[in-house]
Design a protein around this motif. Structure first.
Motif, short mmCIF file in Angstrom:
data_model
loop_
_atom_site.label_atom_id
_atom_site.label_comp_id
_atom_site.label_asym_id
_atom_site.label_seq_id
_atom_site.Cartn_x
_atom_site.Cartn_y
_atom_site.Cartn_z
N GLY A 101 45.76 23.40 32.77
CA GLY A 101 45.36 22.05 32.25
C GLY A 101 45.47 22.06 30.80
N ARG A 102 45.87 20.73 30.10
CA ARG A 102 46.04 20.60 28.64
C ARG A 102 44.78 20.96 27.74
NH1 ARG A 102 49.83 18.00 25.37
NH2 ARG A 102 49.13 16.88 24.06
N LYS A 103 43.63 20.79 28.25
CA LYS A 103 42.45 21.08 27.35
C LYS A 103 42.47 22.75 27.38
CE LYS A 103 37.44 20.83 27.54
NZ LYS A 103 37.17 22.21 28.10
N ASN A 104 42.83 23.53 28.61
CA ASN A 104 42.92 24.92 28.35
C ASN A 104 43.67 25.40 27.76
OD1 ASN A 104 40.62 25.52 30.02
ND2 ASN A 104 41.75 25.41 32.11
N ALA A 105 45.06 24.74 27.74
CA ALA A 105 46.08 25.10 26.86
C ALA A 105 45.91 25.24 25.53
CB ALA A 105 47.37 24.40 27.10
N PHE A 106 45.27 24.03 24.82
CA PHE A 106 45.10 24.14 23.48
C PHE A 106 43.91 25.12 22.95
CE2 PHE A 106 47.08 19.83 23.30
CZ PHE A 106 47.62 19.89 22.20
N GLU A 107 42.80 25.29 23.95
CA GLU A 107 41.81 26.35 23.71
C GLU A 107 42.60 27.67 23.77
OE1 GLU A 107 38.62 25.40 26.36
OE2 GLU A 107 38.04 27.40 26.30
N TRP A 108 43.25 27.96 24.44
CA TRP A 108 43.90 29.24 24.73
C TRP A 108 44.79 29.61 23.68
CZ3 TRP A 108 44.29 29.06 30.84
CH2 TRP A 108 43.03 29.30 31.33
N ILE A 109 45.49 28.62 23.27
CA ILE A 109 46.58 28.93 22.42
C ILE A 109 45.93 29.09 20.96
CG2 ILE A 109 47.03 26.36 21.33
CD1 ILE A 109 49.95 28.55 22.42
N HIS A 110 44.88 28.60 20.78
CA HIS A 110 44.18 28.95 19.32
C HIS A 110 43.29 30.08 19.66
CE1 HIS A 110 45.51 25.39 16.94
NE2 HIS A 110 45.30 24.63 18.16
N SER A 111 42.81 30.32 20.77
CA SER A 111 41.76 31.35 20.88
C SER A 111 41.97 31.86 22.14
CB SER A 111 40.35 30.72 20.78
OG SER A 111 39.40 31.46 20.76
N PRO A 112 43.17 32.73 22.44
CA PRO A 112 43.13 33.20 23.75
C PRO A 112 42.33 34.18 24.25
CG PRO A 112 44.84 34.08 21.95
CD PRO A 112 43.98 33.21 21.65
N PRO A 113 41.75 34.27 25.21
CA PRO A 113 40.80 35.30 25.93
C PRO A 113 41.77 36.52 26.24
CG PRO A 113 40.50 33.17 26.93
CD PRO A 113 41.61 32.92 26.21
N ASP A 114 42.88 36.30 26.64
CA ASP A 114 43.94 37.50 27.11
C ASP A 114 45.22 36.88 26.85
OD1 ASP A 114 44.63 36.34 29.53
OD2 ASP A 114 42.63 36.76 29.99
N GLU A 154 47.47 37.04 29.18
CA GLU A 154 48.00 36.10 30.35
C GLU A 154 47.75 34.58 30.18
OE1 GLU A 154 46.90 35.83 35.09
OE2 GLU A 154 46.51 37.64 33.95
N LYS A 155 46.41 34.38 29.53
CA LYS A 155 46.10 33.21 29.41
C LYS A 155 47.01 32.32 28.34
CE LYS A 155 41.70 32.37 31.77
NZ LYS A 155 41.15 34.17 32.12
N LEU A 156 47.43 33.32 27.34
CA LEU A 156 48.00 32.78 25.98
C LEU A 156 49.33 32.31 26.65
CD1 LEU A 156 48.76 32.49 23.16
CD2 LEU A 156 49.28 34.96 22.97
N THR A 157 49.88 33.10 27.55
CA THR A 157 51.32 32.89 28.06
C THR A 157 51.11 31.49 28.89
OG1 THR A 157 51.66 35.27 28.10
CG2 THR A 157 53.07 33.65 29.54
N LYS A 158 50.22 31.27 29.63
CA LYS A 158 50.11 30.12 30.26
C LYS A 158 49.95 29.04 29.40
CE LYS A 158 48.27 31.97 34.58
NZ LYS A 158 47.09 32.30 35.26
N ALA A 159 49.21 29.00 28.43
CA ALA A 159 49.06 28.07 27.46
C ALA A 159 50.26 27.68 26.70
CB ALA A 159 47.91 28.76 26.28
N LYS A 160 51.05 28.63 26.21
CA LYS A 160 52.44 28.29 25.72
C LYS A 160 53.23 27.56 26.70
CE LYS A 160 52.87 32.26 22.80
NZ LYS A 160 53.60 33.62 22.99
N ARG A 161 53.24 27.91 27.82
CA ARG A 161 54.24 27.36 28.93
C ARG A 161 53.85 25.67 29.09
NH1 ARG A 161 57.08 27.52 33.86
NH2 ARG A 161 56.03 26.47 35.17
N ARG A 162 52.35 25.63 29.08
CA ARG A 162 51.87 24.09 29.30
C ARG A 162 52.31 23.18 28.30
NH1 ARG A 162 48.28 19.90 31.62
NH2 ARG A 162 49.19 18.44 30.43
N LEU A 163 52.02 23.88 26.92
CA LEU A 163 52.24 23.07 25.70
C LEU A 163 53.82 22.99 25.25
CD1 LEU A 163 49.59 24.57 23.38
CD2 LEU A 163 49.51 22.32 24.39
N LYS A 164 54.75 23.80 25.58
CA LYS A 164 56.15 23.68 25.68
C LYS A 164 56.58 22.69 26.53
CE LYS A 164 57.41 28.25 24.21
NZ LYS A 164 58.11 29.52 24.82
#
Ligand code: ADP
Ligand code: MG
Length: 700
Positions: free
Chosen positions: A202-215, A217-227
């Motif tokens: 989700g887009r909301k998760n992506a923004f949250e995780w790109i700025h403040s990634p719990p781990d 894996e989530k960071l990678t997912k966030a990047k992919r979504r935002l890209k």
């Protein structure tokens, strides 16, 4: 009072709210943000960290083993400062639900008062055994302050590119609170089903995780979504532009039949190649529709684009339309005019070359003839033809070598009357660029050159072999072949004088000392155009044996007898440019030689020159160039009239680009103006990215 006002402001935050109104930002910090290109809340959310750090994994005290490096989190049970020792120590006992552990800091007096019983701390260090008990010695630590929201995660997360007056940590502190309200700013763009199918979070998760990634894996997912979103919105902008061009303007349909086709082909003293035929078929299909053609014709230098373009021009003329052929420079315009003359000898089609030198009564007469439709084909520079020429019935615009033009500028070129438009480029465009910078155009490609071309042999000449190279050239010149000597642009535009000087000095050297027995001409961009013209004519006629020039000969010049090209300072040219230059030779049947002179230690430069000696395929070279230099240098989206890419990279994220393009074009074919409710959020994001340039607002 003040609080309630700022709360109100807070409540009304949206993506376009200036950052200045955010908590913790005032006018001074807003200025710092501005330096980072961050003006609004939307900018800030897209001010992605340049790096990330993760909170270390926490080990339970009961699981600690000697000699391991661990991070533990526990409650401070007691503290004790033993200052009387020779090595004073500060000792703490911490516990978690699994055990108790001793921590000591030698010379830890500074900790008195900072560490107190009842605090929760995190400590990282190596486990040792002291008196049968596990202990950490001199670990790094921090006090976790839950009340102020400082959990262990506070010390992990994004690392931002900072600027003076605004540190990464401060940026983090300003971004964090926004992340809690993300659903208000960044509503989801797509349906659940699509997200699942595309494997996007989700887009909301992506923004949250790109700025403040719990781990990670989530960071990678966030990047992919935002890209994906970035590429999708870009492609959507292109798709809409293309749709508008095609559907909101109507042009008169061209008639095409065997008779017209036969008449046009009779003009060419050869059969068209398969690629030329295919391109012609695509153009004909476009022009016989009532929607304006918007096509890019790309093909290597000398591949025969001009012939295809002329076919299009003659089709328009056969249908009573006028045609404007635009080139970037006067030399090129003249060149086009010349080749057109060659094919149209004894033809009734009226045509004219408009030059800057044309003035007074003659010019007025010409403009009148263009204005009343007496003249069918008008050739000139983009500047000239755009400026003050009124056409009677302009039906086709052919733009040559406009790869330096952006999506925006192209849109402007076609605004009056929106006729058919054919853009030609001799710079082979890697697929990635074809999908972005030219993503609003349909593309025809000429891959294979016409038969009967001599090969071009390219050598990188060692500096010690310069004289040998000169002798080699002398032999060819004696055999009545002609040569180009090209000098790089040195320095910036303001220092143009330096170019002229280099070429001028070199010309003196070559004409007086090296090749005194031959006629050596000089051509550079600052000569009056009449003079340039004259030199080119003499070179074409063979009265000049060798031509010393700056890159003004880069494009379009066609002298088949010129079979030698020397490029000095070859390392200063881009690959695409070298290839383009080299395309000036190898136009006749004789074998041609391209000699590169370069003194460089740069590995990239060497690898670039090396590929030049190995390949003659412009597409291969262009892909190579893109990979060597990265898209940043070669391709700035903004320069092409597209929004900046902040996280995606058109080379590395090619797969996402393809997917985004497919989905965007599909969406536009279903809901071209994004008026359906379920596309509301997409539409809003698109407007935020492209502003008014898409004219989307008027159908809101
Ligand atoms: P480009 O514009 O792509 O650089 P041109 O259209 O100027 O290429 O063509 C380059 C040269 O090839 C010209 O001299 C032209 O006459 C010749 N040529 C073009 N098409 C053919 C063909 N089908 N067969 C033979 N020669 C051709
Ligand atoms: Mg050409």
């Amino acid at each position: 009072m003040l609080t309630s006002t700022s709360r109100e402001v807070q409540n009304r935050l949206n993506l376009s709210t200036p950052v200045q109104y955010l908590k913790g930002v005032g006018p001074a910090r807003a200025e710092c943000f501005a330096r980072l290109g961050v003006h609004t809340v939307g900018d800030l959310l897209e001010y992605y960290p340049r790096d990330w750090v993760f909170a270390p994994e926490v080990t339970k005290i009961g699981q600690m083993l000697p000699d391991e490096s661990v991070t533990i989190t526990g409650l401070v049970e007691s503290t004790d400062y033993q200052s009387y020792r020779r090595q004073p120590i500060f000792e703490v006992t911490v516990s978690d639900e699994t055990g108790v552990c001793r921590i000591v800091w030698f010379h830890g007096g500074y900790l008195c008062g900072r560490l107190r019983p009842g605090q929760v701390i995190t400590a990282s260090g190596k486990v040792s055994v002291y008196k049968h008990q596990l202990q950490l010695t001199n670990p790094k630590f921090l006090v976790i302050d839950e009340e102020h929201g400082k959990g262990p995660e506070h010390f992990s997360g994004g690392v931002y590119a900072a600027t003076s007056g605004l540190s990464s940590r401060q940026i983090k502190r300003i971004v964090r609170p926004l992340l809690k309200e993300l659903s208000e700013f960044e509503p989801e763009l797509y349906g659940e089903a699509f997200l699942k199918e595309a494997g996007l979070v989700g887009r909301k998760n992506a923004f949250e995780w790109i700025h403040s990634p719990p781990d990670n894996e989530k960071l990678t997912k966030a990047k992919r979504r935002l890209k994906y979103d970035e590429l999708f919105l870009m492609q959507l902008g292109l798709a809409i532009r293309r749709y508008r061009n095609q559907h909101f303007s109507v042009v008169s349909q061209c008639v095409h039949n065997n008779q017209i086709d036969g008449r046009i082909r009779k003009r060419f003293p050869f059969l068209l190649t398969q690629d030329q035929d295919d391109s012609v078929a695509e153009i004909v299909a476009d022009m016989t529709k009532s929607r304006p053609m918007n096509r890019l014709l790309q093909g290597d230098v000398g591949s025969g684009k001009t012939v295809v373009a002329l076919y299009a021009a003659l089709l328009a003329v056969a249908n009573g339309m006028q045609v404007a052929i635009m080139a970037p420079t006067e030399i090129l315009a003249a060149q086009h005019s010349l080749s057109i003359e060659r094919y149209l000898k004894d033809s009734k089609v009226s045509r004219v070359l408009v030059t800057g030198g044309l003035t007074g009564k003659k010019r007025a007469e010409l403009l009148a003839q263009i204005g009343n439709g007496t003249i069918s084909i008008v050739v000139g520079t983009v500047a000239l033809l755009q400026k003050d020429i009124e056409f009677h019935n302009l039906g086709l615009v052919i733009i040559d070598e406009q790869h330096k033009f952006g999506v925006d500028q192209r849109a402007k070129l076609r605004k009056d009357g929106t006729p058919h438009c054919l853009v030609m480029t001799a710079t082979p465009i890697p697929r990635t660029l074809a999908m972005t910078a030219f993503g609003d155009l349909d593309v025809s490609v000429i891959r294979h050159s016409p038969p009967g071309r001599g090969s071009v042999i390219t050598r990188w000449v060692d500096r010690n072999d310069r004289l040998k190279a000169y002798e080699f050239i002398r032999e060819r010149l004696k055999a009545k072949k002609q040569a180009y000597f090209v000098y790089p642009r040195i320095g910036t535009l303001e220092e143009d004088g330096a170019d002229v000087k280099a070429a001028t000095e070199e010309w003196r050297e070559l004409s007086m000392r090296v090749f005194p027995e031959f006629t050596v001409g000089l051509l550079h961009g600052q000569m009056p155009s009449v003079e340039k013209h004259q030199i080119m004519t003499e070179f074409r006629k063979g009265k000049i044996d060798a031509l010393v020039s700056t890159v003004v000969i880069e494009v379009g010049v066609d002298v088949p007898n010129a079979t030698i090209m020397v490029i000095e300072g070859a390392d200063r040219f881009g690959l695409a440019q070298l290839h383009q230059l080299r395309g000036r030779i190898g136009r006749g049947e004789a074998k041609s030689y391209c000699l590169l002179f370069a003194e460089t230690d740069s590995e990239i430069a060497e690898s670039r020159l090396e590929i030049m000696t190995r390949s003659n395929d412009g597409f291969e070279i262009a892909e190579h160039d893109l990979r060597l230099r990265g898209p940043g240098e070669l391709f700035s989206t903004r320069q092409h009239g597209l929004p900046d890419l902040k996280i995606a990279n058109i080379v590395d994220d090619f797969e996402l680009l393809v997917m985004a393009r497919k989905n965007a074009f599909e969406l536009v074919s279903h809901d071209p103006m994004l008026t359906e409710t379920e596309h509301r959020n997409i539409r809003r994001s698109l407007l935020a990215k492209f502003g008014d340039s898409l004219d989307l607002a008027d159908v809101a």
